[in-house]
Design a protein around this motif. Structure first.
Motif: not given
Length: 480
Positions: A424-431, A434-437, A447-453, A457-462
């Protein structure tokens, strides 16, 4: 308002009052009287009323509906220590004469009591079977039910008590000590039947007297015999020539006779209510869905009452068949008797089914074969219990539980927790990148819709979008 409109309104009001008064009279007729008291007030005998009601076509239509319902109901014979071959033999015998038992039940409901005569037959192996059941409804006036439950017959040899165990079937509808002959439905049907017959006669007289139009000729010369013949001939169709100053007018009765149709509909509804428990859809003017469903339930209850009376009649015949074979034929094997009963239809409780589905979907319970047979009414040969695979949530829970019972990782984390963090750490870092930019919520969502999750992991994104991200985006918008 013109005189014609006032007259038409008065006629409609009179017809409405007539129909309402007729309906009130039918509903109140004999509401607090017994059938015998009604007959005394009408000055009619049971035989006269039974014959009048039985000849009515609407009554016969309702009886046909009842015949169909009773004949279509499933039933069975059962008992302890029985022989299957003998039970099947008796079953076929009852099935062959079931129509005669149905007619006995209809007679008992209408007349208050019914009588049938058993005709026995000895087969080649000595078994005594029921050869015929003769309905005695054409001579019921010769039979007199007694208060002690016996039945007397007034024949050529005078009055005598007849056997009602193995020779005659005596069936009474709600008999009492005061009225051993039972409650007769025809007494309450008679007013509606009489209204139907008289209504048709009055309607015929109305059409014959007022239905045909009248032609009136107005002639300047006073109207001689030739002019009268010309007008009269027009009633049968044709043509006539008249002067410009003469005229011929047609007069018709403004009443269309709809009151007769409405009164007949009221009589039909009365008959159907008493026999079927509900009014047929074809005779309904209007009505809500809920009201019609209530009447349908009443119809089912009414049919159950007929089936109860039919089960008494058939059980009497089964007992008689067992008794005559015990004395003079081939004894029927049984322990405690042979019993007849109708199959009870299992009705699924919709609220319970919805509740059970919730628990089943959550994985808390799994239904057994008894549930499908006793609650849902499935036959054992009609279903198989399938192997239910474990749900993904159950698999993860079981896996996490087994791992937690094992040793922990060197940094204090269990192997599962360490693996989850590594994934999960790499995916959290990517999220978070994207939030910082992003300069707003819409840009971050793009940007979130373009990620390959992965789907897991959808519960984490939600959770991130629902809590931290929305708060951050709102802060950015307020800061602009």
């Amino acid at each position: 308002m013109s005189k014609k409109n006032k007259k038409d309104k008065a006629v409609k009001q009179e017809l409405k009052t007539l129909v309402a008064d007729t309906a009130a009279a039918l509903n109140s007729f004999g509401s607090s009287e017994s059938s015998d008291e009604l007959l005394d007030r009408l000055g009619l005998s049971r035989e006269q009323v039974f014959a009048a009601v039985s000849s009515d076509d609407e009554v016969e239509s309702c009886k046909e509906d009842l015949r169909t319902a009773m004949m279509a109901s499933g039933w069975r014979l059962y008992g302890d220590g029985t022989d299957d071959a003998q039970t099947d033999r008796i079953y076929r015998c009852i099935r062959r004469h079931l129509g005669a038992f149905v007619e006995i039940v209809l007679t008992a409901r209408l007349n208050g009591y019914a009588v049938g005569r058993y005709v026995w037959k000895v087969e080649e192996d000595g078994f005594i079977t029921l050869d015929m059941l003769r309905d005695r409804r054409d001579e019921l006036e010769k039979y007199r039910p007694q208060r002690d439950g016996t039945l007397k017959y007034n024949g050529e040899n005078g009055e005598e008590t007849i056997d009602t165990t193995v020779l005659h079937l005596f069936l009474a509808n709600r008999p009492t000590a005061k009225n051993p002959a039972g409650e007769m439905t025809v007494a309450r049907l008679y007013p509606a039947v009489a209204l139907r017959k008289q209504g048709i006669q009055y309607a015929y007289q109305f059409i014959k007297r007022y239905g045909q139009p009248y032609l009136i000729g107005k002639y300047t010369n006073g109207g001689g015999s030739d002019n009268v013949g010309t007008v009269y001939s027009l009633l049968n169709g044709g043509a006539a020539t008249i002067d410009t100053e003469d005229s011929i007018e047609m007069l018709t009765n403004p009443a269309t006779g709809t009151a007769f149709a409405e009164i007949e509909r009221l009589a039909n509804a009365r008959i159907q209510k008493l026999l079927l428990g509900k009014v047929k859809t074809a005779d309904l003017n209007s009505g809500s869905r809920a009201a019609q469903q209530t009447e349908e339930n009443a119809r089912q209850d009414r049919i159950e009452a007929y089936l109860t009376l039919l089960s008494l009649a058939v059980q009497h015949a089964v007992d008689a068949l067992v008794m005559v074979n015990e004395q003079w034929g081939v004894p029927v094997k049984h322990k405690g008797g042979l019993w007849f009963e109708f199959d009870e239809e299992i009705k699924v409780d919709k609220a319970r089914a919805e509740r059970d589905k919730i628990y089943a979907d959550m994985g808390y319970i799994r239904f057994t074969g008894d549930y499908y047979e006793k609650v849902l009414g499935f036959e054992p040969e009609h279903y198989e219990l399938a192997e239910t695979p474990a749900r993904p949530s159950e698999s993860r829970a079981l896996s996490a539980l087994s791992v937690r019972l094992s040793d922990t990782h060197s940094d204090g984390l269990s192997p599962t927790e360490a693996a989850d963090r590594a994934v999960m750490q790499p995916k959290i870092a990517a999220i978070l990148a994207a939030l910082a930019e992003a300069d707003g919520y819409e840009a971050f969502q793009t940007a979130l819709n373009g990620m390959d999750l992965s789907e897991g992991d959808l519960l984490l994104v939600d959770r991130l979008v629902g809590e931290s991200v929305r708060a951050f985006a709102e802060g950015m918008e307020h800061g602009k």
